[in-house]
Scaffold this active site. Structure first.
Site, short mmCIF file in Angstrom:
data_model
loop_
_atom_site.label_atom_id
_atom_site.label_comp_id
_atom_site.label_asym_id
_atom_site.label_seq_id
_atom_site.Cartn_x
_atom_site.Cartn_y
_atom_site.Cartn_z
N THR A 182 0.83 -1.20 0.00
CA THR A 182 0.00 0.00 0.00
C THR A 182 0.87 1.25 0.00
O THR A 182 0.57 2.23 -0.70
CB THR A 182 -0.94 0.00 1.22
OG1 THR A 182 -1.65 -1.23 1.28
CG2 THR A 182 -1.93 1.15 1.15
N ASP A 183 1.94 1.24 0.76
CA ASP A 183 2.88 2.37 0.74
C ASP A 183 3.48 2.55 -0.64
O ASP A 183 3.58 3.67 -1.15
CB ASP A 183 4.00 2.13 1.76
CG ASP A 183 3.62 2.53 3.17
OD1 ASP A 183 2.68 3.32 3.33
OD2 ASP A 183 4.26 2.04 4.11
#
Length: 398
Positions: A182-183
């Site tokens: 997600t980062d």
């Protein structure tokens, strides 16, 4: 080093972010030729400098204070140490921002207002500035003030509900992805947003604020799973390595391990059946089409597993590749970097480093013919370029 023109040559980026999503964006912009200056806390720096072991060793083999984690997202940048809690430090950062085209930050919502470094203040001072804020939940909404971390967002955003072994199987339960995906995805979206905002500024002279949330990105990147839910009215579930819309598209056991079989159409399934000596499967009405295979998944998969264990992974890959059926091994990272395709593409690179001499890294996957990615600097030591940057950008003497 390269003398080729850079796609973002002349663009100045002030990177106030730390950990992964923001630094990933900053590194990508730097790879493309932007001058990225990373502002870090004196004495401590980016949080990931301490996220070890493992730690980088210097040229003499002694352990440094920088963890390996830091090196994945900070190449091609220059590090400046400034205490933004100090009024003089705030003034310096404001001056740097006035010289920059882009500001990146991932403080909590409102966290930079007390220092006068928030988007409203800086955009008022420089209307053409592109200011990108990355937070867990965005600048608005009931969760805006919450801290957000990748693992948390993978759970809240639905990714873990479709990742892991299916209910009823041994080891069943939700599972996070093995990297902070997600980062990474947020960093990529941030880069796209910054480039779009720069194009808008170049046309109109107008800067803007970019509001990126990890939760928004996670939900957006569920792709076919959200489409299955919103259009098909189904709630996707964990299926291990199986695919909700394609069969067979998962891992299968072999005589000496496992392999991936990724059949994308009915023609490929027919070819697999021929190689497996089971051509009758492709004529069976239960398995002849993908829709039928999805419906009769529970009947087909055990049959396939009984067949795949009869040959080694290498034997299957040789036979299936020659027939045009997508397949492959499940490699460990040491096997990844020994793979001839990975070697041919030059994915392992060597970067310069002040203390270690050199440090290994992974190449940027963007291949540009006219303005290629360049690797001028390894990840910087804490505050390594403070005097240099303040002199170049602001004319500040020693």
């Amino acid at each position: 080093m390269t003398t080729s023109p850079r796609a973002l040559q002349g663009v100045k980026v002030l990177d106030l972010s730390r950990v992964l999503a923001g630094p990933w964006c900053g590194q990508l912009l730097a790879d493309l030729g932007a001058d990225v200056v990373k502002v870090e806390r004196p004495g401590a720096g980016d949080d990931t400098r301490s996220w070890g072991p493992p730690w980088l060793k210097d040229a003499a083999g002694e352990q440094t204070r920088d963890a390996a984690y830091y090196f994945c997202a900070n190449r091609n940048k220059r590090s400046v140490t400034i205490d933004i809690a100090d009024p003089e430090g705030q003034a310096l950062v404001k001056r740097l921002a006035m010289e920059a085209d882009v500001v990146l930050e991932n403080f909590k919502v409102g966290g930079l207002e007390q220092y006068g470094l928030d988007h409203a203040t800086l955009l008022k001072m420089k209307p053409g500035l592109v200011y990108c804020s990355i937070t867990g939940f965005g600048q608005t909404g009931p969760y805006a003030q919450r801290a957000g971390y990748d693992f948390l967002i993978q759970g809240m955003g639905g990714l873990m509900s479709v990742t892991g072994r299916a209910d009823g199987e041994e080891g069943a339960g939700p599972q996070k992805v093995g990297v902070a995906l997600t980062d990474i995805l947020t960093g990529l979206y941030a880069t796209v947003g910054v480039l779009a905002a720069l194009a808008h500024r170049d046309r109109t002279g107008e800067g803007q604020h970019i509001d990126l949330a990890l939760l928004d990105v996670q939900v957006a990147c569920l792709a076919n799973q959200t489409a299955n839910h919103l259009i098909g009215g189904m709630t996707p579930r964990r299926m291990g390595n199986a695919h909700p819309n394609i069969v067979p598209y998962q891992d299968f056991p072999t005589a000496d391990g496992d392999m991936i079989l990724a059949v994308g159409n009915d023609g490929q399934f027919g070819k697999f059946c021929e190689v497996a000596g089971k051509s009758e499967w492709s004529r069976d009405e239960r398995f002849a089409t993908n829709a039928a295979r999805v419906k009769h998944r529970a009947e087909l998969i055990p049959l396939l597993r009984q067949a795949t264990v009869m040959r080694t992974t290498h034997e299957w890959i040789v036979a299936l590749e020659s027939a045009g059926v997508p397949c492959g091994p499940i490699n460990r990272l040491d096997e990844v970097f020994a793979d001839p395709q990975v070697i041919a593409r030059g994915l392992r690179i060597t970067l310069p480093h002040t203390m270690a001499g050199t440090v290994p890294g992974v190449a940027n996957p963007i291949r540009m013919s006219a303005s290629p990615v360049a690797y001028d600097r390894g990840p910087p030591m804490l505050g390594e370029h403070t005097a240099e940057v303040l002199r170049e950008w602001l004319g500040v003497d020693a």
